[in-house]
Design an enzyme around this catalytic site. Structure first.
Site, PDB file in Angstrom:
ATOM      1  N   SER A  61       0.857  -1.182   0.000  1.00 35.12           N
ATOM      2  CA  SER A  61       0.000   0.000   0.000  1.00 35.12           C
ATOM      3  C   SER A  61       0.896   1.235   0.000  1.00 35.12           C
ATOM      4  CB  SER A  61      -0.864  -0.019   1.266  1.00 35.12           C
ATOM      5  OG  SER A  61      -1.497   1.223   1.480  1.00 35.12           O
TER       6      SER A  61
ATOM      7  N   TYR B 199      -3.450  -0.666  10.056  1.00 35.05           N
ATOM      8  CA  TYR B 199      -3.271  -0.835   8.614  1.00 35.05           C
ATOM      9  C   TYR B 199      -1.865  -0.403   8.199  1.00 35.05           C
ATOM     10  CZ  TYR B 199      -4.244  -0.672   3.595  1.00 35.05           C
ATOM     11  OH  TYR B 199      -4.212  -0.882   2.233  1.00 35.05           O
TER      12      TYR B 199
END
Length: 257
Positions: free
Chosen positions: A149, A162
């Site tokens: 990501s 996350y």
């Protein structure tokens, strides 16, 4: 070494195991590998998108098998690998795609949300990679592609587990690449930038953040999911055989600024 040709990018008759491969960006990864010749074993926690994905893969002349399984359950990794081997006899590529995000203020961040995100994004990825690696070592070949990501590189305000998990995925990618390289196994990652998906709709609808993000991207726009398909095929194919331990950003240049 084989002579280079367009066929170097093909996955003809290869078997790809992908988690979360029937919805979101995972559906596009499944379609991408099937378009270049792979059969696909899709693991998902629910049956959402199965029929659409089946039709897309079969339209490409390839076979797809689905397994409904919570990959965070103890022992799930071995069950998944055993079933994939039962269906296809081997695993050539593992795509660790399944993931989640939870967002809260720092002080109010619930412990259960921290655990849920870490368990899916990191722990489940580790255990499945570990189990698949045993198969690939015996085969003396394979590819593992982990989904990172922008938060593999940057701070993730309000999405602490996350960001932590995606930083860890980059570290695990490098560690596994180093350990498995002697067995002709390449371990890399793909880090999507800001992509136009239902998951990002709220962010895109935010009149302030959506403009900030778009202006931060040199390409000037959010990506469409299909713009990730070529990079995924590349990392799964023989074209990337001498690339190892890399997290490849597909971000329109977002990380340049």
């Amino acid at each position: 070494m084989k002579e280079f040709s367009i066929h170097t990018f093909e996955l003809t008759d290869k078997v790809v195991l992908i988690t979360g491969g029937a919805s979101g960006l995972g559906e596009y990864y499944t379609q991408a590998v099937s378009k270049v010749g792979a059969d696909v074993f899709v693991v998902a926690n629910e049956q959402r998108g199965w029929e659409e994905t089946r039709k897309a893969v079969e339209a490409n002349g390839r076979r797809v098998v689905f397994m409904q399984q919570d990959i965070t359950e103890p022992g799930a990794a071995k069950k998944i690998v055993d079933k994939a081997l039962e269906e296809f006899g081997r695993i050539d590529v593992l795509i660790n795609n399944a993931g989640m995000q939870r967002r809260h203020d720092l002080v109010d961040f619930p412990d259960e949300d921290w655990q849920a995100v870490i368990n899916l994004n990191l722990n489940a990825l580790y255990y499945l990679s570990h189990e698949v690696a045993k198969v690939m070592i015996k085969q003396n070949r394979g590819k593992i592609v982990n989904i990172g990501s922008m938060q593999s590189y940057r701070a993730g305000k309000f999405i602490y587990p996350y960001a932590a998990s995606k930083h860890a995925v980059m570290g695990l990618t490098r560690a596994y690449a180093d350990a498995l390289a002697p067995y002709n196994i390449q371990v890399n990652g793909l880090a999507p930038g800001y992509i136009n998906t239902p998951m990002t709709k709220a962010l895109q609808d935010d009149p302030v953040r959506s403009v900030e993000i778009r202006e931060h991207i040199p390409a000037g726009h959010w990506a469409e999911p299909r713009e990730l398909m070529g990079a995924m095929v590349f990392l799964c194919s023989d074209a990337s055989n001498y690339i190892n331990g890399v997290m490849l950003p597909v971000d329109g240049g977002y990380l340049l600024r």
